[in-house]
Design a protein around this motif. Structure first.
Motif, mmCIF file in Angstrom:
data_model
loop_
_atom_site.group_PDB
_atom_site.id
_atom_site.type_symbol
_atom_site.label_atom_id
_atom_site.label_comp_id
_atom_site.label_asym_id
_atom_site.label_seq_id
_atom_site.Cartn_x
_atom_site.Cartn_y
_atom_site.Cartn_z
ATOM 1 N N LEU A 59 0.824 -1.207 0.000
ATOM 2 C CA LEU A 59 0.000 0.000 0.000
ATOM 3 C C LEU A 59 0.862 1.263 0.000
ATOM 4 O O LEU A 59 0.559 2.237 -0.688
ATOM 5 C CB LEU A 59 -0.929 0.002 1.228
ATOM 6 N N ARG A 60 1.918 1.187 0.834
ATOM 7 C CA ARG A 60 2.825 2.343 0.846
ATOM 8 C C ARG A 60 3.481 2.545 -0.519
ATOM 9 O O ARG A 60 3.700 3.677 -0.982
ATOM 10 C CB ARG A 60 3.888 2.163 1.936
ATOM 11 N N GLY A 61 3.794 1.411 -1.195
ATOM 12 C CA GLY A 61 4.377 1.517 -2.542
ATOM 13 C C GLY A 61 3.392 2.138 -3.527
ATOM 14 O O GLY A 61 3.753 3.009 -4.326
ATOM 15 N N ILE A 62 2.114 1.712 -3.454
ATOM 16 C CA ILE A 62 1.081 2.287 -4.345
ATOM 17 C C ILE A 62 0.934 3.782 -4.085
ATOM 18 O O ILE A 62 0.861 4.598 -5.012
ATOM 19 C CB ILE A 62 -0.263 1.555 -4.117
ATOM 20 N N HIS A 63 0.926 4.145 -2.804
ATOM 21 C CA HIS A 63 0.785 5.555 -2.438
ATOM 22 C C HIS A 63 1.986 6.366 -2.948
ATOM 23 O O HIS A 63 1.818 7.451 -3.536
ATOM 24 C CB HIS A 63 0.674 5.655 -0.908
ATOM 25 N N ARG A 64 3.197 5.824 -2.743
ATOM 26 C CA ARG A 64 4.410 6.536 -3.144
ATOM 27 C C ARG A 64 4.481 6.726 -4.661
ATOM 28 O O ARG A 64 4.762 7.816 -5.173
ATOM 29 C CB ARG A 64 5.644 5.778 -2.635
ATOM 30 N N TYR A 65 4.221 5.662 -5.406
ATOM 31 C CA TYR A 65 4.297 5.764 -6.868
ATOM 32 C C TYR A 65 3.180 6.626 -7.443
ATOM 33 O O TYR A 65 3.344 7.266 -8.490
ATOM 34 C CB TYR A 65 4.279 4.361 -7.490
ATOM 35 N N SER A 66 2.033 6.659 -6.741
ATOM 36 C CA SER A 66 0.968 7.563 -7.172
ATOM 37 C C SER A 66 1.413 9.019 -7.026
ATOM 38 O O SER A 66 1.142 9.875 -7.888
ATOM 39 C CB SER A 66 -0.304 7.328 -6.346
ATOM 40 N N ASP A 67 2.117 9.290 -5.905
ATOM 41 C CA ASP A 67 2.642 10.644 -5.716
ATOM 42 C C ASP A 67 3.670 10.990 -6.801
ATOM 43 O O ASP A 67 3.709 12.117 -7.318
ATOM 44 C CB ASP A 67 3.283 10.773 -4.335
ATOM 45 N N PHE A 68 4.542 10.011 -7.153
ATOM 46 C CA PHE A 68 5.533 10.245 -8.226
ATOM 47 C C PHE A 68 4.848 10.603 -9.537
ATOM 48 O O PHE A 68 5.266 11.514 -10.259
ATOM 49 C CB PHE A 68 6.410 8.996 -8.438
ATOM 50 N N LEU A 69 3.776 9.840 -9.846
ATOM 51 C CA LEU A 69 3.040 10.107 -11.083
ATOM 52 C C LEU A 69 2.434 11.513 -11.065
ATOM 53 O O LEU A 69 2.443 12.229 -12.082
ATOM 54 C CB LEU A 69 1.930 9.070 -11.273
ATOM 55 N N LYS B 190 -6.239 8.446 -2.517
ATOM 56 C CA LYS B 190 -7.212 8.390 -1.437
ATOM 57 C C LYS B 190 -7.587 6.952 -1.078
ATOM 58 O O LYS B 190 -7.712 6.587 0.099
ATOM 59 C CB LYS B 190 -8.477 9.158 -1.844
ATOM 60 N N LEU B 191 -7.726 6.103 -2.123
ATOM 61 C CA LEU B 191 -8.090 4.703 -1.869
ATOM 62 C C LEU B 191 -6.972 3.962 -1.142
ATOM 63 O O LEU B 191 -7.222 3.133 -0.259
ATOM 64 C CB LEU B 191 -8.426 3.997 -3.176
ATOM 65 N N SER B 192 -5.748 4.222 -1.478
ATOM 66 C CA SER B 192 -4.626 3.564 -0.800
ATOM 67 C C SER B 192 -4.542 4.013 0.659
ATOM 68 O O SER B 192 -4.249 3.203 1.555
ATOM 69 C CB SER B 192 -3.316 3.855 -1.530
ATOM 70 N N GLN B 193 -4.829 5.313 0.891
ATOM 71 C CA GLN B 193 -4.835 5.799 2.275
ATOM 72 C C GLN B 193 -5.971 5.155 3.071
ATOM 73 O O GLN B 193 -5.802 4.791 4.237
ATOM 74 C CB GLN B 193 -4.980 7.330 2.276
ATOM 75 N N ARG B 194 -7.122 5.025 2.434
ATOM 76 C CA ARG B 194 -8.269 4.420 3.108
ATOM 77 C C ARG B 194 -7.996 2.953 3.422
ATOM 78 O O ARG B 194 -8.357 2.439 4.493
ATOM 79 C CB ARG B 194 -9.511 4.553 2.235
ATOM 80 N N MET B 195 -7.335 2.269 2.488
ATOM 81 C CA MET B 195 -7.008 0.866 2.707
ATOM 82 C C MET B 195 -6.056 0.712 3.888
ATOM 83 O O MET B 195 -6.207 -0.204 4.710
ATOM 84 C CB MET B 195 -6.374 0.270 1.441
#
Length: 317
Positions: free
Chosen positions: A247-257, A278-283
Motif C-alpha cells: 500500500l505504501r508503494g502504491i501511495h508513493r508511486y501515485s505521488d511520483f506520477l 485516497k483509496l490507498s490511504q483508506r485501505m
C-alpha cells in the motif's frame, strides 16, 4: 403435633401387598439407578420403578426452578393419556395448598379425589385453641379449589413425594390416577420414599460431578481461547505489516506520477490519480482498524463523543 397425638388409620385391602418383595424391588431399582449417566436418566428410572410398584396411571418427576416455576423432566405413562413430559408450569399455576405441601416435604396420598371429606370433631383443638396442624398427615384432605382443579384435569387419585437436595426441595415425585380411586399400601409408599431419597443422593452426586466437568471444560476452553488470541495477535501484526508494505508503494508511486506526469494528463487522468491516492490511504486505515478490532475484546474500551454528521458522511462516501 403441637402437643397432640394424631392417629391415622387406613383400610388395608387383602391384595395390597400381593407379590410385593420390598428388598428385591429396591435392590434392583438402585442397581439400575447407579448405572444412570445423567440426572434425567436417573429420574426416568425412578418413575418407571415407582409406577411398577404402585400401579398409578402416571408417575412424573417435577423439578422446581428458583422462581417457583417448574417442569416435568421424566414421566412413566400407562394407558392412552396425553403426555406431560417437557411441559413447563409457571409458579402461579401451583395452588397455595400445593405450595404448602411442597414446602413441608411430606408424603401426601389422596385415594379418591371425588370423595366427601369429613370434618374433625371438635374443629378447633382444645389444647392450643386453634385448628389442628395436619401438615404431617398422609391422608389429610385437599382444599376445595385444589380438588376442583384436579377433577378438571381428570385426576381421580394422587400421591406426592418430595425430592430434596442438600435439605432443600429440588422437585416432586408425582403420582396421578385417571381411571378411578387408587390406594397405595404402606410398604409400596415406603419403597417409593426410599427411591426418592436415593434419587436425591444421586442428583447431588451427579450435579456435583457435572459442575466439576463444566469447570474443567471452561478452564480448557479459556486456555484454548487465550492461545487463539495470541495466534490472532501474531497473525494480525504480520498481516497488517505485509499489507501495508504494498500500500505504501502504491501511495508513493501515485505521488511520483502526480509530480512527474500531472502536466501530461488531462483533468480526468489527474482525478483518477488523486482517487488512487485516497483509496490507498483508506485501505491503510482499514488495515489499522482491523488490527485494532482484533484486540478489542482484551482491552478496556475508551469511549468518547463523536460527530455523528462526520460518521454519516464517511459512511456515505
Amino acid at each position: 403435633r403441637g402437643g397432640m397425638l394424631i392417629v391415622e388409620c387406613e383400610p388395608k385391602p387383602h391384595d395390597a401387598n400381593a407379590g410385593f418383595d420390598l428388598p428385591t424391588s429396591l435392590n434392583s431399582a438402585v442397581a439400575r439407578m447407579r448405572r444412570a449417566e445423567s440426572v434425567g436418566e436417573a429420574c426416568q428410572m425412578v418413575t418407571d420403578e415407582a409406577k411398577r410398584l404402585t400401579g398409578f396411571d402416571r408417575v412424573m418427576v417435577y423439578k422446581f426452578k428458583a422462581d417457583g416455576s417448574g417442569a416435568v423432566i421424566a414421566e412413566s405413562l400407562g394407558g392412552d393419556f396425553k403426555s406431560c413430559l417437557g411441559v413447563h408450569y409457571p409458579a402461579s399455576n401451583i395452588t397455595q395448598q400445593a405450595q404448602t405441601i411442597h414446602r413441608n416435604g411430606r408424603l401426601l396420598m389422596k385415594v379418591d379425589v371425588n370423595d366427601q371429606a369429613v370434618s374433625l370433631v371438635p374443629p378447633v383443638s382444645p389444647t392450643p385453641g386453634a385448628p389442628l396442624d395436619m401438615s404431617c398427615a398422609v391422608t389429610r384432605d385437599l382444599s376445595p379449589d385444589y380438588s376442583a382443579r384436579l377433577r378438571k384435569a381428570g385426576v381421580t387419585a394422587l400421591m406426592f413425594i418430595p425430592i430434596t437436595k442438600n435439605d432443600r426441595l429440588w422437585g416432586m415425585l408425582m403420582f396421578y390416577n385417571h381411571t378411578g380411586p387408587k390406594y397405595t399400601s404402606h410398604d409400596a409408599r415406603m419403597a417409593c420414599e426410599l427411591l426418592s431419597h436415593y434419587l436425591s443422593l444421586q442428583i447431588g452426586a451427579m450435579e456435583a460431578a457435572e459442575s466439576h466437568k463444566y469447570v474443567a471444560r471452561v478452564t480448557r476452553l479459556n486456555a484454548e481461547l487465550e492461545r487463539s488470541n495470541i495466534e490472532l495477535d501474531s497473525f494480525a501484526c504480520v498481516a497488517s505489516h505485509d499489507l501495508k508494505e504494498p500500500l505504501r508503494g502504491i501511495h508513493r508511486y501515485s505521488d511520483f506520477l502526480m509530480e512527474d506526469y500531472a502536466g501530461k494528463l488531462d483533468e480526468a487522468g489527474v482525478d483518477k490519480l488523486q482517487t488512487l491516492v485516497k483509496l490507498s490511504q483508506r485501505m491503510e486505515t482499514l488495515v489499522d482498524s482491523l488490527l485494532h478490532f482484533s484486540r478489542v475484546g482484551r482491552a478496556d474500551l475508551a469511549l468518547h463523543e463523536v460527530d455523528l454528521d462526520g460518521v454519516v458522511s464517511e459512511t456515505l462516501e
